[in-house]
Write a protein that holds these residues in place. Sequence first.
Motif, PDB file in Angstrom:
ATOM      1  N   UNK A  39       0.834  -1.193   0.000  1.00  0.00           N
ATOM      2  CA  UNK A  39       0.000   0.000   0.000  1.00  0.00           C
ATOM      3  C   UNK A  39       0.871   1.246   0.000  1.00  0.00           C
ATOM      4  N   UNK A  40       0.535   2.210  -0.835  1.00  0.00           N
ATOM      5  CA  UNK A  40       1.258   3.477  -0.826  1.00  0.00           C
ATOM      6  C   UNK A  40       2.664   3.411  -1.376  1.00  0.00           C
ATOM      7  N   UNK A  41       2.993   2.305  -2.019  1.00  0.00           N
ATOM      8  CA  UNK A  41       4.359   2.139  -2.516  1.00  0.00           C
ATOM      9  C   UNK A  41       4.392   2.246  -4.043  1.00  0.00           C
ATOM     10  N   UNK A  42       5.454   2.879  -4.571  1.00  0.00           N
ATOM     11  CA  UNK A  42       5.659   2.904  -6.018  1.00  0.00           C
ATOM     12  C   UNK A  42       6.862   2.033  -6.351  1.00  0.00           C
ATOM     13  N   UNK A  43       6.621   1.039  -7.190  1.00  0.00           N
ATOM     14  CA  UNK A  43       7.674   0.121  -7.636  1.00  0.00           C
ATOM     15  C   UNK A  43       7.969   0.413  -9.097  1.00  0.00           C
ATOM     16  N   UNK A  44       9.191   0.778  -9.406  1.00  0.00           N
ATOM     17  CA  UNK A  44       9.589   1.025 -10.791  1.00  0.00           C
ATOM     18  C   UNK A  44      10.033  -0.270 -11.452  1.00  0.00           C
ATOM     19  N   UNK A  45       9.709  -0.407 -12.742  1.00  0.00           N
ATOM     20  CA  UNK A  45      10.194  -1.556 -13.514  1.00  0.00           C
ATOM     21  C   UNK A  45      10.962  -0.976 -14.697  1.00  0.00           C
ATOM     22  N   UNK A  46      12.246  -1.271 -14.778  1.00  0.00           N
ATOM     23  CA  UNK A  46      13.045  -0.738 -15.885  1.00  0.00           C
ATOM     24  C   UNK A  46      13.744  -1.877 -16.622  1.00  0.00           C
ATOM     25  N   UNK A  47      14.195  -1.573 -17.826  1.00  0.00           N
ATOM     26  CA  UNK A  47      14.882  -2.564 -18.655  1.00  0.00           C
ATOM     27  C   UNK A  47      14.627  -2.259 -20.118  1.00  0.00           C
ATOM     28  N   UNK A  48      15.489  -2.799 -20.971  1.00  0.00           N
ATOM     29  CA  UNK A  48      15.405  -2.495 -22.399  1.00  0.00           C
ATOM     30  C   UNK A  48      14.091  -2.988 -23.018  1.00  0.00           C
ATOM     31  N   UNK A  49      13.806  -2.444 -24.186  1.00  0.00           N
ATOM     32  CA  UNK A  49      12.629  -2.853 -24.945  1.00  0.00           C
ATOM     33  C   UNK A  49      12.620  -4.379 -25.125  1.00  0.00           C
ATOM     34  N   UNK A  50      11.477  -4.986 -24.889  1.00  0.00           N
ATOM     35  CA  UNK A  50      11.333  -6.422 -25.115  1.00  0.00           C
ATOM     36  C   UNK A  50      11.722  -7.280 -23.919  1.00  0.00           C
ATOM     37  N   UNK A  51      12.094  -6.679 -22.792  1.00  0.00           N
ATOM     38  CA  UNK A  51      12.547  -7.490 -21.642  1.00  0.00           C
ATOM     39  C   UNK A  51      11.379  -8.081 -20.857  1.00  0.00           C
ATOM     40  N   UNK A  52      10.139  -7.674 -21.180  1.00  0.00           N
ATOM     41  CA  UNK A  52       8.984  -8.314 -20.544  1.00  0.00           C
ATOM     42  C   UNK A  52       8.212  -7.429 -19.591  1.00  0.00           C
ATOM     43  N   UNK A  53       8.463  -6.133 -19.592  1.00  0.00           N
ATOM     44  CA  UNK A  53       7.816  -5.222 -18.638  1.00  0.00           C
ATOM     45  C   UNK A  53       6.301  -5.205 -18.816  1.00  0.00           C
ATOM     46  N   UNK A  54       5.844  -5.038 -20.066  1.00  0.00           N
ATOM     47  CA  UNK A  54       4.390  -4.966 -20.294  1.00  0.00           C
ATOM     48  C   UNK A  54       3.731  -6.316 -20.043  1.00  0.00           C
ATOM     49  N   UNK A  55       4.432  -7.391 -20.396  1.00  0.00           N
ATOM     50  CA  UNK A  55       3.910  -8.730 -20.120  1.00  0.00           C
ATOM     51  C   UNK A  55       3.695  -8.904 -18.618  1.00  0.00           C
ATOM     52  N   UNK A 211       9.900   4.179  -4.733  1.00  0.00           N
ATOM     53  CA  UNK A 211      10.673   3.811  -3.551  1.00  0.00           C
ATOM     54  C   UNK A 211      11.539   2.584  -3.831  1.00  0.00           C
ATOM     55  N   UNK A 212      11.015   1.687  -4.660  1.00  0.00           N
ATOM     56  CA  UNK A 212      11.788   0.492  -5.025  1.00  0.00           C
ATOM     57  C   UNK A 212      11.824   0.371  -6.534  1.00  0.00           C
ATOM     58  N   UNK A 213      12.820  -0.356  -7.027  1.00  0.00           N
ATOM     59  CA  UNK A 213      12.917  -0.554  -8.468  1.00  0.00           C
ATOM     60  C   UNK A 213      13.354  -1.992  -8.755  1.00  0.00           C
ATOM     61  N   UNK A 214      12.771  -2.560  -9.816  1.00  0.00           N
ATOM     62  CA  UNK A 214      13.202  -3.873 -10.298  1.00  0.00           C
ATOM     63  C   UNK A 214      13.773  -3.682 -11.696  1.00  0.00           C
ATOM     64  N   UNK A 215      14.956  -4.219 -11.909  1.00  0.00           N
ATOM     65  CA  UNK A 215      15.614  -4.106 -13.212  1.00  0.00           C
ATOM     66  C   UNK A 215      15.453  -5.436 -13.925  1.00  0.00           C
ATOM     67  N   UNK A 216      14.897  -5.382 -15.143  1.00  0.00           N
ATOM     68  CA  UNK A 216      14.654  -6.626 -15.880  1.00  0.00           C
ATOM     69  C   UNK A 216      15.591  -6.760 -17.064  1.00  0.00           C
ATOM     70  N   UNK A 217      15.975  -7.999 -17.343  1.00  0.00           N
ATOM     71  CA  UNK A 217      16.751  -8.307 -18.545  1.00  0.00           C
ATOM     72  C   UNK A 217      16.253  -9.623 -19.105  1.00  0.00           C
ATOM     73  N   UNK A 218      15.808  -9.613 -20.349  1.00  0.00           N
ATOM     74  CA  UNK A 218      15.347 -10.825 -21.037  1.00  0.00           C
ATOM     75  C   UNK A 218      14.417 -11.691 -20.192  1.00  0.00           C
ATOM     76  N   UNK A 219      13.373 -11.071 -19.675  1.00  0.00           N
ATOM     77  CA  UNK A 219      12.328 -11.832 -18.997  1.00  0.00           C
ATOM     78  C   UNK A 219      12.582 -12.132 -17.531  1.00  0.00           C
ATOM     79  N   UNK A 220      13.722 -11.663 -17.013  1.00  0.00           N
ATOM     80  CA  UNK A 220      14.022 -11.941 -15.604  1.00  0.00           C
ATOM     81  C   UNK A 220      14.304 -10.652 -14.842  1.00  0.00           C
ATOM     82  N   UNK A 221      14.016 -10.652 -13.537  1.00  0.00           N
ATOM     83  CA  UNK A 221      14.484  -9.554 -12.690  1.00  0.00           C
ATOM     84  C   UNK A 221      15.929  -9.878 -12.309  1.00  0.00           C
TER      85      UNK A 221
END
Length: 309
Positions: A39-55, A211-221
């Motif tokens: 609750x009340x938390x913003x989690x960022x998801x970053x990574x190159x195009x096609x790494x699976x963020x929208x999925x 507040x937190x961020x997850x970095x994705x590469x090719x379908x994985x954090x």
Amino acid sequence: MTLVTATDLTRHFPLPRAHLFDRTRTLHALDGVSLTLSEGEALGIVGESGCGKSTLGRLVQGLDRPTSGSVVRPEGPRIRVIQTIYQNPLDSLDPRMRVGRQIIEPLVIHGIGSAADHEARLANLMAQVELPAELADRLPGQLSGGQAQRVVIARALSLAPRVLICDEPVAALDAPVARAVTALLDRLRTDRQMGLIFISHDIGTVAELCQRVAVMYLGEIVEEGPVGQVLTAPRHPYTQGLLSAIPRPDPGGRPSPPMLGGEPASPIDPTPGCRLAPRCPYAQEVCRTVTPKLRGRSHRAACHFTAHD
Ligand SMILES: Nc1ncnc2c1ncn2[C@@H]1O[C@H](COP(=O)(O)OP(=O)(O)OP(=O)(O)O)[C@@H](O)[C@H]1O
Ligand SMILES: [Mg+2]
């Protein structure tokens, strides 16, 4: 309180065979992704195009089903508890319907409240997203990009979602407008204690908003943790490469050379081992054979050769 718990999410797409006797190939859009959102938390998801963020966003909302793994969401009808806003607001709006009507449309569809309630709700929602009331009678095409995105946000808020997934919400907007919309999302998160999942190519915005961020590469954090730690002391070579690729004002110094050569490998039938190994300057034999797991307590990284706490 935890709003979303995703465990070991995997989404594979079998690819059509070009020839009858070809082996079936599988695209690994997402492989073993776990995350939580409070609750009340913003989690960022970053990574190159096609790494699976929208999925990942689609699976969290429940618009798509995982090949394996699970998502626990807040109680209540799925469409109401989690809403997503996308990059281009005009893609999500009906070009022929006045925007005021579109903002309260979800209430009409779900049979929530009377016509009089809708009137009051509309005024309130427009005020919350800082849209002048007189814009309610316009069509989407008569709004600026920033105004149209505010309409989309107001419509998402009409159902009082607990979680808002923002998939590149400001990528199509000019910088000052993007900043204003980002500030609005930040205020809504605080006021409503909503959970935000903020998918973005723009690490600067993630640093400000999340507040937190997850970095994705090719379908994985590959790395995940408090935004300050991950972005100032990245532990995974991929995150280090991603950050070194951002041009920054550097008084006197030379720009640092990009750390990662080459293109991302293919997500089709990935081999075991670390998916970054072909591009990683530190890769050893073990990286090509053993898949590294995310390790660490609050700041986690999936690399055989980095410090973990
Ligand atoms: N329905 C589908 N069928 C086959 N492959 C798909 C499908 N949807 C996504 N993919 C593939 O899954 C991978 C991840 O796609 P996704 O859209 O999640 O990436 P992304 O990180 O959001 O990229 P971008 O930053 O460009 O939006 C890509 O290789 C994409 O081509
Ligand atoms: Mg995407």
